[in-house]
Design a protein around this motif. Sequence first.
Motif, PDB file in Angstrom:
ATOM      1  N   ALA A  88       0.886  -1.402   0.075  1.00 39.51           N
ATOM      2  CA  ALA A  88      -0.115  -0.122   0.037  1.00 39.51           C
ATOM      3  C   ALA A  88       0.885   1.181   0.040  1.00 39.51           C
ATOM      4  CB  ALA A  88      -0.894   0.113   1.355  1.00 39.51           C
ATOM      5  N   LYS A  89       1.898   1.280   0.699  1.00 38.13           N
ATOM      6  CA  LYS A  89       2.946   2.508   0.846  1.00 38.13           C
ATOM      7  C   LYS A  89       3.617   2.425  -0.585  1.00 38.13           C
ATOM      8  CE  LYS A  89       2.854   2.179   5.859  1.00 38.13           C
ATOM      9  NZ  LYS A  89       3.734   2.185   7.095  1.00 38.13           N
ATOM     10  N   LEU A  90       4.035   1.365  -0.925  1.00 39.13           N
ATOM     11  CA  LEU A  90       4.773   1.332  -2.220  1.00 39.13           C
ATOM     12  C   LEU A  90       4.284   1.795  -3.508  1.00 39.13           C
ATOM     13  CD1 LEU A  90       7.826   0.633  -2.995  1.00 39.13           C
ATOM     14  CD2 LEU A  90       6.946  -1.319  -3.763  1.00 39.13           C
ATOM     15  N   VAL A  91       2.758   1.198  -3.647  1.00 42.37           N
ATOM     16  CA  VAL A  91       2.219   1.706  -5.072  1.00 42.37           C
ATOM     17  C   VAL A  91       0.701   1.980  -4.684  1.00 42.37           C
ATOM     18  CG1 VAL A  91       3.696  -0.060  -6.038  1.00 42.37           C
ATOM     19  CG2 VAL A  91       1.774  -0.661  -5.298  1.00 42.37           C
ATOM     20  N   GLY A  92       0.301   1.836  -3.689  1.00 41.12           N
ATOM     21  CA  GLY A  92      -1.166   2.339  -3.431  1.00 41.12           C
ATOM     22  C   GLY A  92      -2.104   1.078  -2.835  1.00 41.12           C
ATOM     23  N   ILE A  93      -3.159   1.502  -2.157  1.00 39.40           N
ATOM     24  CA  ILE A  93      -3.881   0.559  -1.579  1.00 39.40           C
ATOM     25  C   ILE A  93      -4.651  -0.298  -2.666  1.00 39.40           C
ATOM     26  CG2 ILE A  93      -5.825   1.920  -1.256  1.00 39.40           C
ATOM     27  CD1 ILE A  93      -4.630  -0.621   1.158  1.00 39.40           C
ATOM     28  N   GLU A  94      -4.724   0.324  -3.911  1.00 36.63           N
ATOM     29  CA  GLU A  94      -5.778  -0.287  -4.869  1.00 36.63           C
ATOM     30  C   GLU A  94      -4.924  -1.379  -5.411  1.00 36.63           C
ATOM     31  OE1 GLU A  94      -3.689   3.510  -6.893  1.00 36.63           O
ATOM     32  OE2 GLU A  94      -4.463   2.683  -4.962  1.00 36.63           O
ATOM     33  N   HIS A  95      -3.727  -1.752  -5.163  1.00 37.06           N
ATOM     34  CA  HIS A  95      -2.910  -2.761  -5.817  1.00 37.06           C
ATOM     35  C   HIS A  95      -2.688  -4.021  -4.864  1.00 37.06           C
ATOM     36  CE1 HIS A  95      -2.492  -0.308  -9.393  1.00 37.06           C
ATOM     37  NE2 HIS A  95      -2.106   0.580  -8.669  1.00 37.06           N
ATOM     38  N   VAL A  96      -3.350  -4.238  -3.967  1.00 37.52           N
ATOM     39  CA  VAL A  96      -3.236  -5.130  -2.862  1.00 37.52           C
ATOM     40  C   VAL A  96      -4.216  -6.032  -2.702  1.00 37.52           C
ATOM     41  CG1 VAL A  96      -3.211  -3.595  -1.072  1.00 37.52           C
ATOM     42  CG2 VAL A  96      -1.998  -5.839  -0.658  1.00 37.52           C
ATOM     43  N   GLY A  97      -4.217  -7.350  -2.572  1.00 36.62           N
ATOM     44  CA  GLY A  97      -5.272  -7.947  -1.945  1.00 36.62           C
ATOM     45  C   GLY A  97      -5.197  -9.255  -1.261  1.00 36.62           C
ATOM     46  N   ILE A  98      -5.659 -10.339  -1.304  1.00 39.31           N
ATOM     47  CA  ILE A  98      -5.255 -11.511  -0.570  1.00 39.31           C
ATOM     48  C   ILE A  98      -5.415 -12.865  -1.325  1.00 39.31           C
ATOM     49  CG2 ILE A  98      -6.412 -13.037   1.310  1.00 39.31           C
ATOM     50  CD1 ILE A  98      -7.982 -10.652   2.447  1.00 39.31           C
ATOM     51  N   GLY A  99      -4.252 -13.659  -1.205  1.00 42.50           N
ATOM     52  CA  GLY A  99      -4.234 -14.895  -1.613  1.00 42.50           C
ATOM     53  C   GLY A  99      -3.594 -15.795  -0.730  1.00 42.50           C
ATOM     54  N   THR A 100      -4.441 -16.388   0.034  1.00 44.83           N
ATOM     55  CA  THR A 100      -3.939 -17.116   1.249  1.00 44.83           C
ATOM     56  C   THR A 100      -3.003 -18.210   0.958  1.00 44.83           C
ATOM     57  OG1 THR A 100      -5.867 -18.801   1.257  1.00 44.83           O
ATOM     58  CG2 THR A 100      -6.115 -16.410   2.581  1.00 44.83           C
ATOM     59  N   ASP A 101      -3.074 -18.910  -0.142  1.00 46.52           N
ATOM     60  CA  ASP A 101      -2.281 -20.072  -0.532  1.00 46.52           C
ATOM     61  C   ASP A 101      -2.531 -21.565   0.332  1.00 46.52           C
ATOM     62  OD1 ASP A 101      -0.441 -21.722  -1.963  1.00 46.52           O
ATOM     63  OD2 ASP A 101       1.167 -20.824  -1.433  1.00 46.52           O
ATOM     64  N   ALA A 102      -3.732 -21.540   0.680  1.00 45.88           N
ATOM     65  CA  ALA A 102      -4.331 -22.635   1.531  1.00 45.88           C
ATOM     66  C   ALA A 102      -5.677 -22.875   1.284  1.00 45.88           C
ATOM     67  CB  ALA A 102      -3.974 -22.332   2.930  1.00 45.88           C
ATOM     68  N   ASP A 103      -6.323 -24.044   1.914  1.00 43.99           N
ATOM     69  CA  ASP A 103      -7.683 -24.311   2.228  1.00 43.99           C
ATOM     70  C   ASP A 103      -8.165 -23.488   3.509  1.00 43.99           C
ATOM     71  OD1 ASP A 103      -7.046 -25.819   4.250  1.00 43.99           O
ATOM     72  OD2 ASP A 103      -7.500 -27.690   3.212  1.00 43.99           O
ATOM     73  N   LEU A 104      -9.244 -23.759   3.673  1.00 47.40           N
ATOM     74  CA  LEU A 104      -9.776 -23.129   4.935  1.00 47.40           C
ATOM     75  C   LEU A 104      -9.025 -23.003   6.092  1.00 47.40           C
ATOM     76  CD1 LEU A 104     -13.604 -23.433   4.544  1.00 47.40           C
ATOM     77  CD2 LEU A 104     -12.257 -21.370   3.590  1.00 47.40           C
ATOM     78  N   ASN A 105      -8.496 -24.221   6.398  1.00 53.14           N
ATOM     79  CA  ASN A 105      -7.798 -24.823   7.599  1.00 53.14           C
ATOM     80  C   ASN A 105      -6.267 -24.705   7.718  1.00 53.14           C
ATOM     81  OD1 ASN A 105      -9.992 -25.385   9.594  1.00 53.14           O
ATOM     82  ND2 ASN A 105     -10.482 -26.736   7.590  1.00 53.14           N
ATOM     83  N   GLY A 106      -5.545 -24.714   6.337  1.00 50.22           N
ATOM     84  CA  GLY A 106      -4.303 -24.435   6.290  1.00 50.22           C
ATOM     85  C   GLY A 106      -3.499 -26.049   6.345  1.00 50.22           C
TER      86      GLY A 106
END
Length: 382
Positions: A292-310
């Motif tokens: 967010a600080k580097l390029v703006g909040i509009e370029h960040v999201g979530i990609g957990t890389d797991a199922d619901l429990n890990g």
Amino acid sequence: MTTLPRISRRRMLGGAAASAAVAFPMINTGSYRLHAASPKTYSKRAVDLIAQSLVIDMLGVLKITLTNDFYAAPMTPQDRADFKAASITGMHHSYGIGGPDAYSEVLSYMGQSLGYCSRNPDVFTLIDKAADLDLAKKQGKVGVILGVQSSEHFRTPADVKLFHQIGQRCSQLTYNAQNLLGSGSTERVDGGVTDFGVSIIEAMNKVGMLVDVSHCGPRTTLDAIEISPRPIAITHSNCRALVDHPRLKTDEAIKALAAKGGVMGITGVRMFVRDREPTGIGHIADHVDHVAKLVGIEHVGIGTDADLNGYDDMEPEAYARLKASYKSSYGFRDKIDTDGFDHPMKIYDLTEELIRRNYSDKNIAAVLGGNFRRLLAQTWGG
């Protein structure tokens, strides 16, 4: 890091109890217990934010599995309760499938995934266009985005159209190793996107399939961003500036991605979050802060890389095989999951952390899914 050696990759055991997910207000505290099996409570602000927002996990597999049993078995009451409690609008279900049999194996994986979703229409709906995410939210279902974390199943550019017609909506160019399209993140030398890779990127843009470079090497990542006329994604990675790991992205790559309108999903894989202990949800939020600080909040999201429990409550033998399948440069520690980010309601915990950091409701909604919704509309239409 999700990968699939032969059709299926990993099996997760356990999770929350198999009771219905119902909201129970804690009147005196102004907080809510949202899963009957969980002692946790969440603030009204966090609950309201998630209820009102699209929540898109751009790498959230349906189930970590080492066998095909998951796809063949009926959903359990526990599974239904967990998906309900998680409040995920869109889940990018994607495995790394490569090697000489990638074409047939991806066909099998996609067929099994489609079959599983179609047999459970009360829980899942397949995503074709961005507007389908809005409908999934309205219906209270999990929208499943089919993807593959390698593009080795594309034997020719014509295969891109075929797999798009079957339902694939996102493809990562390379996994960790070199393939015909480019270099992976753990290769010693990165030669960048090949001529064949250029033709595949062109074909993906033509049909409207999202280009993903999460596991790509540094040069291949930058080349793909430059070559693609449309913005692309880093669906699940973190910031090399915070953790010196070959799978993570440099500030140069993050700036290039943002300059083309792309979005980066932050993951909860422990060694990508912090290089020492303890490793908790606050350290995941540090990566959100950095982007967010580097390029703006509009370029960040979530990609957990797991199922619901890990990962960490897999069967010990399967867990050991998972770790052994990666190069030593991955640097696995005792745990793979980040503390507190290993249960169905982990998005609520991350939301609470962003609230503590004084993010506005608008910006939290953007991180939860608004930014990826915008990117997917640009790629897919709708």
